[in-house]
Structures are given as C-alpha cells and as structure tokens.
Design an enzyme around this catalytic site. Sequence first.
Site, short mmCIF file in Angstrom:
data_model
loop_
_atom_site.label_atom_id
_atom_site.label_comp_id
_atom_site.label_asym_id
_atom_site.label_seq_id
_atom_site.Cartn_x
_atom_site.Cartn_y
_atom_site.Cartn_z
N ALA A 260 -10.56 -5.54 3.12
CA ALA A 260 -11.30 -4.35 2.69
C ALA A 260 -11.75 -4.48 1.25
O ALA A 260 -11.17 -5.20 0.46
CB ALA A 260 -10.45 -3.09 2.85
N LEU B 289 -0.35 -5.77 2.34
CA LEU B 289 0.14 -5.37 3.66
C LEU B 289 0.34 -6.58 4.57
O LEU B 289 1.34 -6.68 5.28
CB LEU B 289 -0.84 -4.39 4.31
CG LEU B 289 -0.50 -3.91 5.72
CD1 LEU B 289 0.88 -3.26 5.77
CD2 LEU B 289 -1.57 -2.94 6.23
N TYR C 263 -16.24 5.01 -1.48
CA TYR C 263 -15.14 4.28 -0.84
C TYR C 263 -14.74 4.96 0.47
O TYR C 263 -14.65 4.31 1.52
CB TYR C 263 -13.94 4.22 -1.78
CG TYR C 263 -12.67 3.76 -1.10
CD1 TYR C 263 -12.48 2.42 -0.77
CD2 TYR C 263 -11.65 4.67 -0.79
CE1 TYR C 263 -11.31 2.00 -0.15
CE2 TYR C 263 -10.49 4.26 -0.16
CZ TYR C 263 -10.32 2.92 0.16
OH TYR C 263 -9.17 2.52 0.78
N THR D 223 -7.98 5.03 5.55
CA THR D 223 -7.38 5.70 4.39
C THR D 223 -7.28 7.21 4.55
O THR D 223 -8.07 7.83 5.27
CB THR D 223 -8.25 5.39 3.14
OG1 THR D 223 -7.79 6.15 2.02
CG2 THR D 223 -9.70 5.73 3.38
N ASP D 224 -6.32 7.79 3.83
CA ASP D 224 -6.19 9.24 3.77
C ASP D 224 -7.38 9.89 3.06
O ASP D 224 -7.62 11.09 3.20
CB ASP D 224 -4.89 9.64 3.05
CG ASP D 224 -4.75 9.01 1.68
OD1 ASP D 224 -5.25 7.88 1.48
OD2 ASP D 224 -4.12 9.62 0.79
N GLY E 269 -2.15 -10.81 1.59
CA GLY E 269 -2.36 -9.55 0.88
C GLY E 269 -1.12 -8.68 0.85
O GLY E 269 -0.06 -9.04 1.38
N ILE F 43 -15.06 -11.78 6.03
CA ILE F 43 -15.40 -11.17 7.32
C ILE F 43 -16.88 -10.83 7.43
O ILE F 43 -17.35 -10.50 8.52
CB ILE F 43 -14.56 -9.90 7.58
CG1 ILE F 43 -14.81 -8.82 6.54
CG2 ILE F 43 -13.08 -10.25 7.68
CD1 ILE F 43 -14.13 -7.50 6.84
#
Length: 312
Positions: free
Chosen positions: A86, A37, A151, A127-128, A35, A63
């Site tokens: 994710a 990252l 989300y 996440t932010d 992916g 997962i």
Amino acid sequence: MSGNSGIFYPQVFCFINYTYAGSVVLKVFLIGVDGQLGTDISKHFTKMGAQVHGLVGLKDINICDYNKSYELVKHSDPDIVINTAAFHNVDLCEDEIMQAFKVNVAGVKNIAAICRGMDIPLMHFSTDYVFDGEKMTPYIEEDCIGPLSIYAISRLGGERVVQYMLEKYYLIRLSGLYGHAGCAGKDNINFVETILGLADTKKQIKVVDDQVLTPTFTVDVAEKLFELIRTGKYGLYHMTNTGSCSWHGFACETFRLAGIDIDVLPVSSGEFGAKAIRPGYSVLDNANLRKAGLSDMRDWKEALSEYIKNRP
C-alpha cells in the site's frame, strides 16, 4: 518501500505451505513479507506449521506491474494471495494523488484480476480512516463510510475494486497498526518507536488528543488472520485489539509501560497541523469476526505491554 515517496514496492514475495492435521491444505503467496504486518504474518504462519517454500527478491517490482506480478503469482501456483502492499503515508497522499490511486486502486485491481483469473481468494487490507468519525460509537462493517482524505478515498477505492472483481475475498480493515518490524513506508518506524525516540532528546512532547482509535498489534492481527482463513468465510472484516484511546492516551500508556518520565501535552488536530484530515473517532467493532465464530482480540493495553517487553 521508499521512505521518501511513501510507496510500498514489495521487496520480497513469499509463498508458504502450511499444514493442518499433518496434511498440506493451503499454499499462500504473501506480498510484502518484509513489511510491518507481513513479517508477523510469515512468522505466525510458520509457527503454526508453515513451510516457507521460496523467497524471491523483487527490488524493482511492484503490484502496479501486472505482467510481472502475474508471472510471479502464476509460478507459485498458490491457493490464496495475501496483499499487504500500500501507499500509506497519509499526508503525502494529499500531494501525490496519482501515485496514491495507482498503488491503492490500480495496483489492487491487478492483484484482484490475477486472483480472479486463477480462481483463488485474495486477502487485502484497508483502514479505519474510511469512516468520517461522526458516529462516536464503534463502527461495524456495515456502517456508512465517509472518507475525509485522499489516502482514505484511495483505500476505499481498493476495497470497492476487490468487492467488484471477486467473490472470494477477505477484506480486512485495521486501525493504529504497530509491530516490531516497523512501518516500511515511514522509514521503518511506527508510532510507538517514534515517540520513544523523541524521549531520548526531549523532556516534553505534544500529541493529538482529539482522534480516538484502537492501537493494534501486528502479532495479534497475524494470529487472527490465520484463524479467519481456516474458517473459509469470505467477506469484509474489522480486525483490531479491543478498547480505545486517543493518540495522546496511546503515547502516555507507552511511556508508562516503558518506565519513561516525560511530559506529554495534549493538542488538537488543528494545532498539530497535519495536511490530511483524520476522523475524530474511528474505533472499529469486530462484529463480523464474532459472527464467523472467532473471539475478540485482547485489550490494546495488554497487547502494547507485550510489545514493550519484547522490543529488540
């Protein structure tokens, strides 16, 4: 990752031995090595002395399948699991609510349960968008959360599961992530590549200017993750480049660095019409990284410049 569903089905799992001072001290099981990252995590860990001991194709595994995930992790016998899986198509989550929670909460619970049973730490990402944007100054890890979308709620649920089930964890909140591998949940395209692609066919584009964040380069994140693991200091961390801008400012700087002359018109979130609500301000302060003795990451413009120079 399915480009249609926005769900990340890990294609490859990777467990890595990496060494410090000539001795093997840690074995890592990386979920999502192919992916956006995961690619840079694998590359950087290898650069720092990692030895990749196995790559296993898992085209039909995700997962959410506890038994198969357990078999794979148990077989590799790692010292830590890094999970980048994710469901992160923000707008699609508004329609596919059950899938969002299945992957971002139930799937995370599976991995956390495996780590707890094996007594090993989990590194997981958030996440932010868990913040509502009302603060208007950089958020530290202890600030009150206020998710505005399905989300964001699901990612916060994943955070809570990790904190509830484990004592040994690194929980990392990211912002505006982009990397050369692209974002698998978005047809292998990130924001930078998307707007550069638009410039091939358009003389003018519109970009939201009322959402402020910090664009963050996956290369820098991977380097900081390696440093953090070496500290052995578990907890919740914000991890972004420094500085901030709107998506419009991000686009303008991207075109400037790429030497592309194009009109970039600012529009409001309302005009843009995205299905999910985003926070108007979600800049993160890496306060806990500094408390752990780690330095701040470089300015986002410097990082973006490197990305543009090294585009494939």
